[in-house]
Write an enzyme that holds these catalytic residues in place. Structure first.
Site, PDB file in Angstrom:
ATOM      1  N   TYR A 152       0.820  -1.217   0.000  1.00 33.33           N
ATOM      2  CA  TYR A 152       0.000   0.000   0.000  1.00 33.33           C
ATOM      3  C   TYR A 152       0.851   1.264   0.000  1.00 33.33           C
ATOM      4  CZ  TYR A 152      -4.780   1.780   0.514  1.00 33.33           C
ATOM      5  OH  TYR A 152      -6.002   2.358   0.298  1.00 33.33           O
ATOM      6  N   LYS A 159      -3.889   7.738   3.144  1.00 30.76           N
ATOM      7  CA  LYS A 159      -5.064   7.394   3.951  1.00 30.76           C
ATOM      8  C   LYS A 159      -4.913   7.897   5.385  1.00 30.76           C
ATOM      9  CE  LYS A 159      -7.868   5.389   1.089  1.00 30.76           C
ATOM     10  NZ  LYS A 159      -9.158   6.034   0.736  1.00 30.76           N
TER      11      LYS A 159
END
Length: 253
Positions: A152, A159
């Site tokens: 990620y 995020k």
């Protein structure tokens, strides 16, 4: 009477009928809401096609959250469709391929990820504010940023910024009677997931780690949580992250 009866909602990010955003729009209509969608550029036709699979085909407004002109004109264009706005779903995220290599990602890659995937929550909220009154709700979709997940990388950092942005929005919009919350969903096989190299690593392990189990093809549980937060059923909840991940967030490694 549905829990969203009479609500006017703006839903971003409808690109597939398997996506969380699509199911939020579907549930919202079934619960009595009037829905307006957004899309932009080459994806406009995709969204317009997918919109026909909803119970009632909504209008699709052009909105690129990195285009200030689109943001500046959003309230006026929304006013041509609805007399007010009661809620917004932020389902927007993008990072260039380079952002999925943490040590080699360039600032150009990272800044794009932060702009589109984090700063856009503030941008969208500010753009919608002129037509949103007391009792409004802003809901965003996140992927738990308290861990360093495999593959990620800089999207995970984005995020984390997204989740922090939600808290500051909750602080600043609370006095206006507007709630800001996030739903942290487990991995769903969506357009966004397909763009992340190696995302299948999550798919292979999530079900085994989740006490309730997890179906990567089922976006409905997360969509229901979004619909509930867009409704009046959480009148005193803001700055929150609701986990809809089968319980993985609460388990040890």
């Amino acid at each position: 009477m549905g829990i969203l009866e009479g609500k006017k909602l703006l839903v971003t990010g409808v690109l597939m009928d398997s996506s969380i955003a699509f199911h939020v729009a579907k549930i919202a209509q079934e619960e009595g809401a009037e829905v307006v969608l957004t899309s932009f550029g080459r994806t406009m036709k995709i969204t317009q096609t997918i919109a026909k699979r909803l119970p009632s085909t909504p209008e699709v407004l052009e909105l690129d959250v990195s285009d200030q002109g689109h943001l500046d004109s959003l309230a006026e264009r929304l006013g041509q469709q609805v007399d007010r706005l009661d809620g917004v779903l932020h389902s927007i995220g993008f990072a260039p391929p380079g952002a999925f290599n943490f040590l080699e990602g360039t600032w150009e890659d990272v800044s794009t990820a932060l702009h589109v995937s984090a700063y856009s929550l503030k941008s969208l909220a500010a753009a919608a504010l002129p037509v949103m009154g007391h009792g409004g709700s802003i809901v965003g979709l996140t992927f738990d940023a308290q861990f360093a997940w495999p593959v990620y990388d800089w999207m995970g950092v984005a995020k984390a910024a997204f989740e922090s942005t939600n808290r500051y929005l909750a602080r600043d919009l609370g006095p206006k009677g507007i709630r800001c919350n996030l739903v942290s969903a487990g991995p769903i096989r969506t357009t966004a997931a397909k763009s992340i190299p190696g995302f299948e690593q999550f798919e292979q392990t999530w079900h085994d780690r989740a006490p309730l189990g997890w179906d990567i093809r089922d976006a409905v549980p997360a969509a229901r949580a979004c619909a509930a937060l867009l409704s009046d059923w959480f009148p005193a909840t803001t700055g929150e992250i609701v986990h809809v991940d089968g319980g993985v967030h609460a388990m040890g490694q």
